[in-house]
Design an enzyme around this catalytic site. Structure first.
Site, PDB file in Angstrom:
ATOM      1  N   THR A  79      72.911 115.350  85.271  1.00 45.44           N
ATOM      2  CA  THR A  79      73.151 116.423  84.315  1.00 45.44           C
ATOM      3  C   THR A  79      73.265 115.872  82.908  1.00 45.44           C
ATOM      4  OG1 THR A  79      74.825 118.064  83.635  1.00 45.44           O
ATOM      5  CG2 THR A  79      75.610 116.181  84.866  1.00 45.44           C
ATOM      6  N   GLU A 119      75.559 116.778  81.031  1.00 41.29           N
ATOM      7  CA  GLU A 119      76.996 116.778  80.721  1.00 41.29           C
ATOM      8  C   GLU A 119      77.586 115.369  80.687  1.00 41.29           C
ATOM      9  OE1 GLU A 119      79.493 119.838  82.387  1.00 41.29           O
ATOM     10  OE2 GLU A 119      77.741 121.011  82.998  1.00 41.29           O
ATOM     11  N   LYS A 138      79.642 112.459  87.855  1.00 47.01           N
ATOM     12  CA  LYS A 138      78.185 112.354  87.792  1.00 47.01           C
ATOM     13  C   LYS A 138      77.767 111.128  86.986  1.00 47.01           C
ATOM     14  CE  LYS A 138      75.380 114.540  89.205  1.00 47.01           C
ATOM     15  NZ  LYS A 138      74.658 114.391  90.500  1.00 47.01           N
TER      16      LYS A 138
END
Length: 350
Positions: free
Chosen positions: A134, A136, A163
């Site tokens: 991601t 993010e 992640k």
């Protein structure tokens, strides 16, 4: 025959990828998914009706089981999507995110490495492990600029931190062991079959039920929206043409504030279901999420120039099609609302 293992294959992005892969007449797709709250049996039934698809109910954190599965399937590509993904849930319960996202990625990398190490040289060269992550992990942007493959990591939430850890493992397994890993960092996905804790389906279903449409803070946080089918195409291209060790950022080039998204959902519902319009009257500003990143935006020029991928879906048309899908697929989302998540605020324990 091309053989694929897709972890998280019964989830939102995973199922879109499985549908795309199964469009190949000679594809064999094995979805590894332990069917957590975010997976849907209806989605799995749709996939299971297609030739070449098989589901294995297993936990990606189990190294021995993942090794056994990969050895038995003998895949050409492993797509690793299985993850806990909702920021609010990571605030309330970070442990599940650490074990699934970090330990699960370790288990899949080791399972793939064990299998890949014994392949003949030509098969070794063609094998790919595509790790899906991601944007993010990069933290928050200001009013200007874009994330790229060289942006430093600066995660803000337990979700994005987990992640980030998984990305570092994937890249380390490529550098240390030579495992042909390709990493993807994507922007916010939208489209059919997304669990209704995420912004667009949450707004649609809350509006249909006459519930408040909660907007964090002032609603000025910005996201770059990518249609899930465009994302699936990008992942397939990475598997076919991606260079081991490389990272590819995938974005839809459609920046919108959260409040703009909610108003657009309301406008479309006003036209589709006018009996309860105007739905914008349901908008309610609530206390902001802790550590809420202000803006995400992707520079997708690398995957464009190197692999020839660009998004095809126009955002406005894609949003209308997505809302229409939820309006005509209550049998898909109703059990989720009744049994797992009815639209309540999450991420409040901080």
């Amino acid at each position: 025959m091309k053989r694929y293992v897709v972890t998280g294959g019964a989830g939102f992005i995973g199922s879109a990828l499985c549908h795309l892969l199964l469009s190949e007449s000679d594809a064999e797709v094995v979805a590894v998914d332990r069917m957590t709250y975010a997976a849907n049996q209806v989605t799995l039934d749709e996939l299971s009706s297609q030739a070449g698809f098989r589901h294995i109910d297993a936990d990606v954190r189990d190294v021995a089981r993942m090794t056994e599965i990969v050895q038995s399937v003998k895949p050409d590509v492993v797509f690793h999507l299985a993850a806990e993904t909702h920021v609010d849930r990571s605030i309330d319960g970070p442990a599940e995110f650490v074990t699934t996202n970090v330990v699960g990625t370790y288990a899949m990398l080791e399972a793939a490495r064990t299998y890949w190490s014994d392949l003949p040289d030509e098969a070794k060269q063609h094998f790919r492990f595509v790790h899906i992550s991601t944007d993010e992990v990069f933290g928050s942007l200001g009013a200007e600029g874009h994330f790229s493959e060289t942006t430093p990591y600066d995660p803000s939430s337990p979700y994005s931190a987990s992640k980030a850890g998984s990305d570092h493992l994937a890249r380390a397994w490529q550098r240390t062991y030579g495992l042909p890993v390709v990493v993807s960092n994507c922007s916010n996905n939208y489209g059919p079959r997304q669990f209704p804790e995420k912004l667009i389906p949450l707004m649609v279903l809350n509006a249909l039920e006459g519930k408040a449409l909660p907007v964090y803070g002032t609603g000025t946080n910005v996201r770059d929206w990518l249609h899930v089918e465009d994302h699936a195409r990008a992942l397939k291209m990475m598997a076919e043409h991606g260079v081991p060790g490389e990272v590819y950022c995938v974005g839809g080039g459609s920046e919108r504030t959260n409040l703009q998204i909610v108003h657009e959902v309301c406008r479309i519902l006003d036209a589709r279901r006018p009996e309860n319009a105007p739905y914008a009257d349901l908008i309610e500003f609530v206390t902001d999420r802790p550590g809420h990143d202000f803006r995400y935006a992707i520079d997708a020029s690398k995957i464009d120039t190197k692999l020839g991928w660009t998004p095809r879906q126009d955002f406005e048309a894609g949003l209308e099609e997505t809302i229409d899908w939820y309006l005509t697929h209550e049998a898909w989302w109703r059990p989720l609302r009744d049994k797992h998540y009815s639209g309540e605020r999450l991420g409040v324990k901080a």
